[in-house]
Design a protein around this motif. Sequence first.
Motif, PDB file in Angstrom:
ATOM      1  N   GLU A  49      81.257 -41.846   2.175  1.00 13.86           N
ATOM      2  CA  GLU A  49      80.829 -41.161   3.405  1.00 13.86           C
ATOM      3  C   GLU A  49      81.851 -41.380   4.516  1.00 13.86           C
ATOM      4  N   PHE A  50      82.174 -40.269   5.205  1.00 14.69           N
ATOM      5  CA  PHE A  50      82.957 -40.334   6.442  1.00 14.69           C
ATOM      6  C   PHE A  50      81.977 -40.012   7.578  1.00 14.69           C
ATOM      7  N   GLY A  93      84.200 -33.287   7.485  1.00 11.47           N
ATOM      8  CA  GLY A  93      83.890 -32.546   6.255  1.00 11.47           C
ATOM      9  C   GLY A  93      85.170 -32.077   5.583  1.00 11.47           C
ATOM     10  N   ALA A  94      86.055 -31.455   6.372  1.00  9.74           N
ATOM     11  CA  ALA A  94      87.306 -30.934   5.807  1.00  9.74           C
ATOM     12  C   ALA A  94      88.160 -32.094   5.290  1.00  9.74           C
ATOM     13  N   GLN A  95      88.162 -33.196   6.032  1.00 10.10           N
ATOM     14  CA  GLN A  95      88.974 -34.355   5.600  1.00 10.10           C
ATOM     15  C   GLN A  95      88.473 -34.910   4.271  1.00 10.10           C
ATOM     16  N   LEU A  96      87.162 -34.999   4.133  1.00 12.06           N
ATOM     17  CA  LEU A  96      86.617 -35.549   2.891  1.00 12.06           C
ATOM     18  C   LEU A  96      86.915 -34.599   1.732  1.00 12.06           C
ATOM     19  N   GLU A  97      86.687 -33.306   1.968  1.00 14.58           N
ATOM     20  CA  GLU A  97      86.928 -32.348   0.868  1.00 14.58           C
ATOM     21  C   GLU A  97      88.386 -32.358   0.449  1.00 14.58           C
ATOM     22  N   THR A 121      79.347 -36.498   3.297  1.00 14.82           N
ATOM     23  CA  THR A 121      78.884 -37.428   2.272  1.00 14.82           C
ATOM     24  C   THR A 121      79.078 -36.792   0.904  1.00 14.82           C
ATOM     25  N   ALA A 122      79.617 -37.555  -0.028  1.00 17.12           N
ATOM     26  CA  ALA A 122      79.817 -36.991  -1.370  1.00 17.12           C
ATOM     27  C   ALA A 122      79.463 -38.013  -2.433  1.00 17.12           C
ATOM     28  N   ALA A 151      68.964 -37.213   0.634  1.00 14.88           N
ATOM     29  CA  ALA A 151      68.595 -37.340  -0.786  1.00 14.88           C
ATOM     30  C   ALA A 151      69.599 -38.244  -1.517  1.00 14.88           C
ATOM     31  N   ILE A 152      70.867 -38.091  -1.179  1.00 13.39           N
ATOM     32  CA  ILE A 152      71.904 -38.936  -1.810  1.00 13.39           C
ATOM     33  C   ILE A 152      71.653 -40.399  -1.451  1.00 13.39           C
TER      34      ILE A 152
END
Length: 494
Positions: free
Chosen positions: A306-307, A317-321, A244-245, A347-348
């Motif tokens: 979010e993925f 995580g690696a894919q999103l980054e 999530t970002a 929190a997000i």
Amino acid sequence: VSHLGTRDHGSQAAVVVATLRDIVGADAVFTELADVEPFVVDWRGRYRGEALCVVAPRSTEDVARVVRACAAVGTPVVPQGGNTGLCGGSVPLVRSDDPARVGAVRAPVVLNLRRMNRILEVDTVGNTLVAEAGCVLADVQRAADERDRLYPVSLGAEGSCQIGGTISTNAGGTGVLRYGGTRENVLGLEVVLADGSIWNGLRGLRKDNTGYDLRALFVGAEGTLGVVTAATLRLHPKPRAFATAWCGVLEVGDALRLLEAVQSRAGSRLSAFELMNSAQARIVEKELPGRSCPLPSATPYHVLVEFSDTDESSPVGAQLEDALSRALEAGWITDAAVAMGMGQRAAIWEFRHSVSEANRKYGMGVTLDTGVPIGRIADFVAAASEATRQAFPDVEIVIVAHMGDGNVHFIPMFPAAVWEPMPDKPAVARRARQLVHDIAAQMHGTFSAEHGIGQTLADELVRLRSAEEIRLMRLVKDALDPGGLMNPGKVLPT
Ligand SMILES: Cc1cc2nc3c(=O)[nH]c(=O)nc-3n(C[C@H](O)[C@H](O)[C@H](O)COP(=O)(O)OP(=O)(O)OC[C@H]3O[C@@H](n4cnc5c(N)ncnc54)[C@H](O)[C@@H]3O)c2cc1C
């Protein structure tokens, strides 16, 4: 009885209340002003109606008896769930101090479903869950989670809204991009019809072509065709890996470029793509101290992406980054805060889900629920902002969007100092709505993507849908509710 004059209404009301007490028990019928109050005012305090009484039955059979008793004397029924709806659909229309309305509709019975809150069955092979309509959405999500499944409808009001309410408004929320809205996640329904008969359509079949799709008719009907008493819901495998970002973006066009890129990268693993502008982020920080924006709120636009995947070891995580590094290089995003662990993810999401509560505290927001083709979102925001600023120079423009499904809550926000002195507030709100709705219509969009029509938008429905569509809707309404007693004045104007 429908010919009773005004003089007789008092005694008729007493008879109705006594009959309802006989059916559901005295403790399930409220008539005292203080007890009735929370059920006749909507969540934002914008609509206040009047009710003969509030009744809270415990079973489908009791709902049927209540509706039958009301039908017998021509008393309208307003079905109600958690009363969190944003269009005034769940509270009565009638007010004794509004002579224009009081003659049109008699004081109704509010039928609240909160006591019908049992989860009846969870089937992990067929991936279905059967729940009574009064179950709170969060309780259904929890029941699915306990059996390692997901019920994907998720929204800010999930701690109070009920399954029956989400079905009746065809609620959207933040899971639509991946899982569809409520309509796509309801496989069967049980409904008490306007004459008090019960339709049991709880079959949880994935495929069923036996005639007209009755279930689809009641999803989104906002209590105007019957009372939903139970539902068979579709469950999904539970995601176990999340990435999530929160990203900073300079303009809406860049957010669209990011959406296109992450969609082609993640495919069905893209589970959310939400947008808000800096005004919205600032309002949450101001009104709800302790909920802080993951990036400086002054950044012009913010995107939550979010993925997720059901496979714990999935490299989401690696894919999103990787996707975000490319977006930074391309200049589509200015910065990104990636959640490290489930606490930061929560929190997000809490910040995102806080917008309605913060806006309610902040000022008078004309919350619009427009939907436009996704590729036109930037054009829509630009055109709607310009038209709104021209018409109302003192307005603040607040934007929060389920961007991945084209649903933009464009909110002309009138600060209290600007709003309070305005002489004709309903006319101002109407003008603000019409301006933006017309722009959405020009782009082949809609003025109600997920909130429904209720009483707020009944006029707009007639103005913006074709005469043929309105005629068909009236035919359906008249066929299923010939007495016009189910939630009168909602969806279709009386
Ligand atoms: C903080 C907050 C965030 C929100 N976020 C979203 C969002 O992201 N997406 C979204 O779509 N909505 C959102 N909403 C709006 C609202 O929560 C939804 O519309 C929700 O589905 C309403 O459920 P409820 O049980 O409160 O229904 P109510 O408000 O009680 O009723 C809504 C309508 O459904 C009818 N109804 C209720 N129960 C029944 C029943 N059993 N049978 C027949 N008719 C019934 C009522 O008559 C009324 O017309 C939000 C609201 C709040 C307060």
